[in-house]
Design a protein around this motif. Structure first.
Motif, PDB file in Angstrom:
ATOM      1  N   GLU A 131      -5.646  -4.872  -6.034  1.00 17.73           N
ATOM      2  CA  GLU A 131      -6.181  -3.672  -5.380  1.00 17.73           C
ATOM      3  C   GLU A 131      -5.121  -2.573  -5.215  1.00 17.73           C
ATOM      4  O   GLU A 131      -5.432  -1.397  -5.157  1.00 17.73           O
ATOM      5  N   PHE A 132      -3.841  -3.008  -5.143  1.00 20.79           N
ATOM      6  CA  PHE A 132      -2.758  -2.028  -4.973  1.00 20.79           C
ATOM      7  C   PHE A 132      -2.049  -1.707  -6.288  1.00 20.79           C
ATOM      8  O   PHE A 132      -0.972  -1.125  -6.287  1.00 20.79           O
ATOM      9  N   ASN A 140      -5.907 -13.915 -13.432  1.00 18.84           N
ATOM     10  CA  ASN A 140      -6.281 -12.623 -12.855  1.00 18.84           C
ATOM     11  C   ASN A 140      -5.570 -11.443 -13.514  1.00 18.84           C
ATOM     12  O   ASN A 140      -5.637 -10.319 -13.018  1.00 18.84           O
ATOM     13  N   SER A 185       0.830  -1.196   0.000  1.00 14.19           N
ATOM     14  CA  SER A 185       0.000   0.000   0.000  1.00 14.19           C
ATOM     15  C   SER A 185       0.876   1.263   0.000  1.00 14.19           C
ATOM     16  O   SER A 185       0.663   2.180  -0.795  1.00 14.19           O
ATOM     17  N   GLN A 238     -10.181 -16.509  -2.350  1.00 15.75           N
ATOM     18  CA  GLN A 238     -10.497 -16.169  -0.950  1.00 15.75           C
ATOM     19  C   GLN A 238     -10.748 -17.482  -0.195  1.00 15.75           C
ATOM     20  O   GLN A 238     -10.794 -18.530  -0.803  1.00 15.75           O
ATOM     21  N   ASN A 269      -6.580 -11.094  -6.264  1.00 17.87           N
ATOM     22  CA  ASN A 269      -7.422  -9.884  -6.279  1.00 17.87           C
ATOM     23  C   ASN A 269      -7.031  -8.901  -5.172  1.00 17.87           C
ATOM     24  O   ASN A 269      -7.221  -7.701  -5.304  1.00 17.87           O
ATOM     25  N   MET A 270      -6.433  -9.428  -4.097  1.00 16.95           N
ATOM     26  CA  MET A 270      -5.952  -8.531  -3.036  1.00 16.95           C
ATOM     27  C   MET A 270      -4.734  -7.736  -3.520  1.00 16.95           C
ATOM     28  O   MET A 270      -4.533  -6.585  -3.157  1.00 16.95           O
TER      29      MET A 270
END
Ligand code: PGA
Length: 255
Positions: free
Chosen positions: A84-85, A118, A47, A70, A80-81
């Motif tokens: 996000e960044f 992904n 992040s 997940q 997918n986590m």
């Protein structure tokens, strides 16, 4: 083909240290033209890196991921986590994960497939241990790792794939592979890709060298016709050494 110089920070740097590093390195990015620079911080610093590198040409990578999207997988992180960044690349099958965390070929394969599904670009690592090299089975080991991850994959899906040849005995030891060994491994990897997945993919896939790369030796690897960059651990941890390494790589390609 644009070369990739990737920083694998491993388990180094807090979020605060990451912000400081990324702010400093982006001041130098005008000097990185022609090279794709990639930073792979620990998950906890993604992040901070994403914020500090916003609108920069320096790309973000992760060091690992799980293949499920997940679920009950304590301690794991999914594609997918990472997305996000703004993560674009993910290191898959690094030898520290294979040898210290017991990651096997079938797990590496599942991770690679999940990354591709992904839209993440996998940096698939292969390489032999010192004992395997002494036994004369380097070629066999590399081919087994390649088959484990890539056999029967659809070549169309593999267009973002990057390979990294990282002999285990060269990682963090200060003893880089010889230029001949790196070239031989890169040629072996490329001919595997050609035989199993077709000439088109073999020609378009970038192969990096990794293992004790520093500013003093990077040029001897990146001038090799089969090598298109480097995966760098120790020498990527300080802004100055990483930036001089990038300059050395550029110079070697230009001259
Ligand atoms: P090193 O690590 O540059 O410190 O040898 C390379 C790597 O493990 O990717």
């Amino acid at each position: 083909m644009k070369q990739i110089i990737a920083a694998n920070w491993k388990m180094h740097k807090t979020a605060v240290e990451t912000t400081e590093y990324c702010r400093a390195i982006r001041q130098m990015e005008a000097d990185f033209e022609g090279v794709e620079v990639l930073i792979c911080p620990p998950f906890t610093a993604l992040s901070a890196a994403a914020i500090a590198l916003e609108a920069s040409s320096i790309k973000l990578g992760a060091q690992n991921m799980h293949w499920e999207s997940q679920g009950a997988r304590t301690g794991e992180v999914s594609a997918n986590m990472l997305l996000e960044f703004g993560v674009e690349y993910v290191i898959i099958g690094h030898s520290e994960r294979r040898h210290l965390m017991g990651e096997d070929d079938s797990q590496v394969r599942r991770k690679l497939e999940a990354a591709l599904d992904n839209g993440l670009k996998p940096v698939l690592c292969v390489g032999e241990t010192e004992a395997e090299r002494e036994q004369g089975i380097t070629k066999k080991v590399i081919e087994k790792q390649l088959s484990g991850a890539l056999e029967d994959q659809d070549p169309h899906k593999l267009s973002g794939l990057v390979l990294a040849y990282e002999p285990v005995w060269a990682i963090g030891t200060g003893k880089a592979a010889s230029v001949e060994d790196a070239q031989e491994a890169a040629v072996l990897i490329r001919s595997y890709l050609k035989d199993k997945l077709g000439a088109k993919l073999a020609e378009s896939t970038r192969i990096l060298y990794g293992g004790s790369v520093k500013a003093e030796n990077i040029g001897s690897f990146t001038v090799l016709p089969s090598v298109h960059g480097a995966l760098v651990g120790g020498a990527s941890l300080e802004v100055e050494s990483f930036s001089s390494l990038i300059q050395a790589a550029r110079k070697a390609v230009i001259t």
